[in-house]
Enzyme design. Sequence first.
Site, PDB file in Angstrom:
ATOM      1  N   CYS A   1      -1.651  -4.185  -5.856  1.00 58.76           N
ATOM      2  CA  CYS A   1      -0.941  -4.881  -4.783  1.00 58.76           C
ATOM      3  C   CYS A   1      -1.638  -4.792  -3.432  1.00 58.76           C
ATOM      4  O   CYS A   1      -1.202  -5.410  -2.468  1.00 58.76           O
ATOM      5  CB  CYS A   1       0.484  -4.346  -4.676  1.00 58.76           C
ATOM      6  SG  CYS A   1       1.352  -4.403  -6.255  1.00 58.76           S
TER       7      CYS A   1
ATOM      8  N   HIS B   1       4.737  -3.367   3.817  1.00 55.47           N
ATOM      9  CA  HIS B   1       4.586  -3.590   2.373  1.00 55.47           C
ATOM     10  C   HIS B   1       5.966  -3.688   1.734  1.00 55.47           C
ATOM     11  O   HIS B   1       6.233  -4.624   0.982  1.00 55.47           O
ATOM     12  CB  HIS B   1       3.776  -2.451   1.759  1.00 55.47           C
ATOM     13  CG  HIS B   1       3.458  -2.651   0.315  1.00 55.47           C
ATOM     14  ND1 HIS B   1       2.793  -3.767  -0.146  1.00 55.47           N
ATOM     15  CD2 HIS B   1       3.716  -1.880  -0.786  1.00 55.47           C
ATOM     16  CE1 HIS B   1       2.641  -3.684  -1.463  1.00 55.47           C
ATOM     17  NE2 HIS B   1       3.191  -2.547  -1.874  1.00 55.47           N
TER      18      HIS B   1
ATOM     19  N   GLU C   1       6.317   4.582   3.019  1.00 55.48           N
ATOM     20  CA  GLU C   1       5.676   3.749   4.030  1.00 55.48           C
ATOM     21  C   GLU C   1       6.193   4.102   5.425  1.00 55.48           C
ATOM     22  O   GLU C   1       5.411   4.175   6.385  1.00 55.48           O
ATOM     23  CB  GLU C   1       5.909   2.270   3.752  1.00 55.48           C
ATOM     24  CG  GLU C   1       5.219   1.369   4.772  1.00 55.48           C
ATOM     25  CD  GLU C   1       5.322  -0.112   4.449  1.00 55.48           C
ATOM     26  OE1 GLU C   1       4.554  -0.899   5.039  1.00 55.48           O
ATOM     27  OE2 GLU C   1       6.176  -0.486   3.612  1.00 55.48           O
TER      28      GLU C   1
ATOM     29  N   LYS D   1       8.895  -9.607   1.577  1.00 51.11           N
ATOM     30  CA  LYS D   1       9.087  -9.696   0.130  1.00 51.11           C
ATOM     31  C   LYS D   1      10.549  -9.948  -0.221  1.00 51.11           C
ATOM     32  O   LYS D   1      10.856 -10.389  -1.338  1.00 51.11           O
ATOM     33  CB  LYS D   1       8.595  -8.421  -0.559  1.00 51.11           C
ATOM     34  CG  LYS D   1       7.086  -8.267  -0.574  1.00 51.11           C
ATOM     35  CD  LYS D   1       6.680  -6.994  -1.308  1.00 51.11           C
ATOM     36  CE  LYS D   1       5.180  -6.776  -1.295  1.00 51.11           C
ATOM     37  NZ  LYS D   1       4.664  -6.448   0.060  1.00 51.11           N
TER      38      LYS D   1
ATOM     39  N   HIS E   1       7.503 -10.281  -4.784  1.00 49.90           N
ATOM     40  CA  HIS E   1       6.265  -9.504  -4.688  1.00 49.90           C
ATOM     41  C   HIS E   1       5.167 -10.253  -5.441  1.00 49.90           C
ATOM     42  O   HIS E   1       5.185 -10.328  -6.670  1.00 49.90           O
ATOM     43  CB  HIS E   1       6.490  -8.126  -5.283  1.00 49.90           C
ATOM     44  CG  HIS E   1       5.400  -7.141  -5.025  1.00 49.90           C
ATOM     45  ND1 HIS E   1       4.152  -7.508  -4.560  1.00 49.90           N
ATOM     46  CD2 HIS E   1       5.359  -5.780  -5.168  1.00 49.90           C
ATOM     47  CE1 HIS E   1       3.396  -6.434  -4.439  1.00 49.90           C
ATOM     48  NE2 HIS E   1       4.100  -5.380  -4.797  1.00 49.90           N
TER      49      HIS E   1
ATOM     50  N   PHE F   1      -0.781   0.211  -6.941  1.00 43.16           N
ATOM     51  CA  PHE F   1      -0.955   1.174  -8.013  1.00 43.16           C
ATOM     52  C   PHE F   1      -2.413   1.628  -8.043  1.00 43.16           C
ATOM     53  O   PHE F   1      -3.337   0.840  -7.869  1.00 43.16           O
ATOM     54  CB  PHE F   1      -0.617   0.542  -9.365  1.00 43.16           C
ATOM     55  CG  PHE F   1       0.855   0.360  -9.635  1.00 43.16           C
ATOM     56  CD1 PHE F   1       1.808   0.776  -8.731  1.00 43.16           C
ATOM     57  CD2 PHE F   1       1.274  -0.219 -10.820  1.00 43.16           C
ATOM     58  CE1 PHE F   1       3.156   0.605  -8.991  1.00 43.16           C
ATOM     59  CE2 PHE F   1       2.620  -0.392 -11.100  1.00 43.16           C
ATOM     60  CZ  PHE F   1       3.567   0.021 -10.188  1.00 43.16           C
TER      61      PHE F   1
END
Length: 413
Positions: A162, A302, A313, A334, A339, A399
């Site tokens: 991502c 994010h 975050e 998002k 996403h 990830f």
Amino acid sequence: MTKRIVVTGLGATSALGGTVAENWKNLNAGVSGTRRLEHDWVEEYNLPVSIAAEATVRPDTVLDRPTTKRLDISTQFGLVAAMEAWLDAGEPEVDPERLGVDFATGIGGVWTLLNAWDTLREKGPRRVMPMTVPMLMPNSAAGFLSLHFGARAFARTVASACASSVESLDSAYEHLMSGDADVVIAGGAESAIHPITVASFASMQALSRRNDEPETASRPWDADRDGFVMGEGAAVLVLETEEHALARGARIYAELAGTGVTADSHHITANDPTGQGAARAVRAALDAAGRSPDEVTHINAHATSTPVGDPAEFAALETVFGDRVREIPASATKSSTGHLLGGTGAIESVFAVKAIQDRIAPPTINLFEQDPEIGFRASRETQPLGDGPHLAISNSFGFGGHNAVAAFATYDS
């Protein structure tokens, strides 16, 4: 004279619309792109999640049939966004050997790969398309964009989950700064709303299971958040050296002032809960821009709406900004787009550019009760950023422990 990198073209397609204008309008109107999936395979495989944010404009309605037949749908989305961005930039006249492509995907041609596997099992090897490998390759989009636009400087691919498409902006920034190109087509694309990915993400407990409430399923920063919603689409930014852009009289949206990339080395999927790696990426982007944290006026977070990711975050940004993090207008887009995985950083960078251009922070929808541990100044409705110059950061974390941040500034010649 210090070299500057500027944004001269934008393109985007997602669940909010097929162009930047449609995306930006619907984002600020508080539209949710999440819908119930109307595919037979949802019931066939008894999937526990039956919602996603599918792109509203299918690429086969924009591109001709010969093109769509030889491209995976993720590359098709990338081409649609790139065509819009290139036209928006005024179709720059540039030496092909000075034009590069830095593009990204998180997963690549998953539909091509798994459809080919079905064909092999059911009909045998002679029926597998000869273009299967070129279509499923993660570098397919970068390669095809290079062919389409005649870019001969380079055609690079980033695949960092991502964080992918912000890493592609970082790569483009470095290529332009080092003199490897005058113009770069940068961004990312993803179309991975497939039974296997839905099943896998659901098995990880990563997806929202609000199947009966699709439009309010994605709830970044909300106390009742339960996971992200898969989205699809693409976004592209045309980046140039300031010198090249001014020489051709280009309209300049903003400056890509700096980028930062780090790694957590913590866990293959989970964020470092302390946010130290993400904080280093923010600082690196600001250092590259020659700016201080006190100059940041907008954050596109994010913010996936996962129980673990969102607090990490906030911890990262609190490390960088201190108590001021609670005062900076922040958006979690998002909640509207879903996403986009490898394409998410690109579309959120487009939104960051539009935010400082229009001097507004777009809303974060579905924020019913903000988690007290996540103290962002959330923009539940569109909020003004005020006059004067602005500096926005766009965060993407993936990830594998990938952290990538892009800093965009109001362009002042």
